[in-house]
Scaffold this active site. Structure first.
Site, PDB file in Angstrom:
ATOM      1  N   CYS A 107       0.813  -1.218   0.000  1.00  0.00           N
ATOM      2  CA  CYS A 107       0.000   0.000   0.000  1.00  0.00           C
ATOM      3  C   CYS A 107       0.843   1.263   0.000  1.00  0.00           C
ATOM      4  CB  CYS A 107      -0.965   0.002   1.181  1.00  0.00           C
ATOM      5  SG  CYS A 107      -0.174   0.122   2.813  1.00  0.00           S
ATOM      6  N   HIS A 155      -1.657   1.250   7.223  1.00  0.00           N
ATOM      7  CA  HIS A 155      -2.172   1.371   5.856  1.00  0.00           C
ATOM      8  C   HIS A 155      -2.058   2.816   5.391  1.00  0.00           C
ATOM      9  CE1 HIS A 155      -4.382   0.399   2.280  1.00  0.00           C
ATOM     10  NE2 HIS A 155      -5.344   1.252   2.558  1.00  0.00           N
ATOM     11  N   ASP A 170      -7.416   4.770  -3.421  1.00  0.00           N
ATOM     12  CA  ASP A 170      -6.604   3.750  -2.757  1.00  0.00           C
ATOM     13  C   ASP A 170      -6.392   2.562  -3.688  1.00  0.00           C
ATOM     14  OD1 ASP A 170      -5.345   2.012  -1.062  1.00  0.00           O
ATOM     15  OD2 ASP A 170      -7.026   1.779   0.329  1.00  0.00           O
TER      16      ASP A 170
END
Length: 343
Positions: A107, A155, A170
């Site tokens: 991520c 995250h 995202d």
């Protein structure tokens, strides 16, 4: 006592010289994600001030996000196959990894890179941090007993401002991520990968020292419903919670260090690689291909099937080439410790 020399500079956001990619670099990136000509004709690519508008900025934002998710993998191969087993979040090095070497990342790598891309096109981007829900844990006992809890800050996601509101962007949650921009609105709900739905709520999470849970600090909570129903019995799975607070490179340095070195981390234990699948005619994502340990599965809608089972390390490396277009170097092929290799 440490034998390392004292640092002369620490990680920071270089406000006076923020990272940006050149026009030539951006064009190379758009080739990597195979962005169609109709989006290359976007007015934003000729006038960056239009990136702030929903008329011009939003369609390009959606297209780049979708094509990135389908052509840049969510993967942790660096932690297993590289000789150094370390992760960089430097935008210059991420460009070399993602565009030149045609690889992906986790991520913080994917969203740091994509955030830099969008800023380079003229978008207003804020980097934020989140907590992944333990309902997402790969460990059965954790899912069973702690699904209502969340990890620490582990995250990263981006918020992009268009005219009068922020949009969540995202590409760093793999197959359970939104993989499409959506507005930062309490109660927002939409279909993501049919028939799956996603929603966004602003609510306190269950863990709090507050005398009453409803008095706890509210976070933005992103949930997924895999099998929507018409009778109101839908099951929503907590996926992650996040804050609008801006996170800095030094925050992600701490977060990335933990998730890439902790022996209990999902990323340090298992080899994984995911690419989303899209229907280009409908301009929507319809599923994903995911390698987890030794098995590759294809999911289209709610239908899942095994595409390939890898019995040996050579078979897994070949599958990365044939299915994910990931080519490991000879050094990387030899970098996986013996105890992690498939028989």
């Amino acid at each position: 006592m440490s034998c390392l020399p004292e640092p002369t500079v620490l990680t920071q956001l270089w406000v006076d010289n923020p990272p940006r990619y050149s026009q030539a670099q951006l064009q190379d990136y758009l080739k990597v994600i195979k962005l169609p000509q109709r989006f290359l004709n976007s007015a934003v690519l000729k006038d960056s001030s239009l990136a702030h508008t929903k008329e011009h900025g939003l369609p390009l934002l959606k297209a780049i996000t979708r094509y990135h998710a389908c052509n840049v993998p969510f993967e942790n191969l660096e932690l297993h196959y590289s000789a150094h087993k370390t992760i960089t979040l430097d935008p210059v090095e991420l460009f070399e990894k993602i565009v030149t070497r045609r690889r992906g990342g986790r991520c913080m790598e994917n969203n740091t890179f994509l955030g830099t891309v969008f800023r380079s096109f003229g978008y207003e981007v804020r980097d934020c941090g989140g907590r992944v829900a333990r309902a997402m844990s790969p460990y059965p006992d954790v899912r069973k007993n702690q699904a209502y809890t969340y990890d620490g800050w582990n995250h990263m996601l981006n918020l992009v401002y268009l005219e009068d509101e922020w949009y969540v962007v995202d590409v760093g949650m793999g197959s359970m991520g939104p993989n499409l921009p959506f507005p930062l609105r309490h109660g927002f709900e939409t279909m993501s990968i049919a028939p799956r739905k996603i929603r966004l709520q602003r609510r306190p999470i269950a863990e709090s020292h507050a005398s009453n849970p409803t008095k706890g600090t509210e976070l933005w909570c992103y949930d997924v419903c895999l099998k929507p129903t018409k009778d109101g019995t839908e099951v929503w799975i907590p996926t992650y919670a996040f804050t609008e607070t801006e996170f800095l490179p030094q925050d992600y340095e701490v977060m990335s260090w933990f998730t890439s070195t902790n022996p209990r981390s999902f990323f340090t234990r298992y080899v994984t690689c995911t690419k989303m699948i899209q229907d280009e005619e409908k301009e929507e994502i319809i599923g994903n291909l995911t390698l987890f340990k030794d098995t590759i599965r294809e999911t289209i809608g709610n239908q899942r099937k095994v595409v390939r089972e890898c019995k040996t390390e050579e078979e897994r490396i070949q599958a990365l080439v044939e299915i994910f277009d990931v080519n490991l170097t000879d050094e990387e092929k030899n970098g996986l410790p013996e105890e992690r290799r498939l028989a």
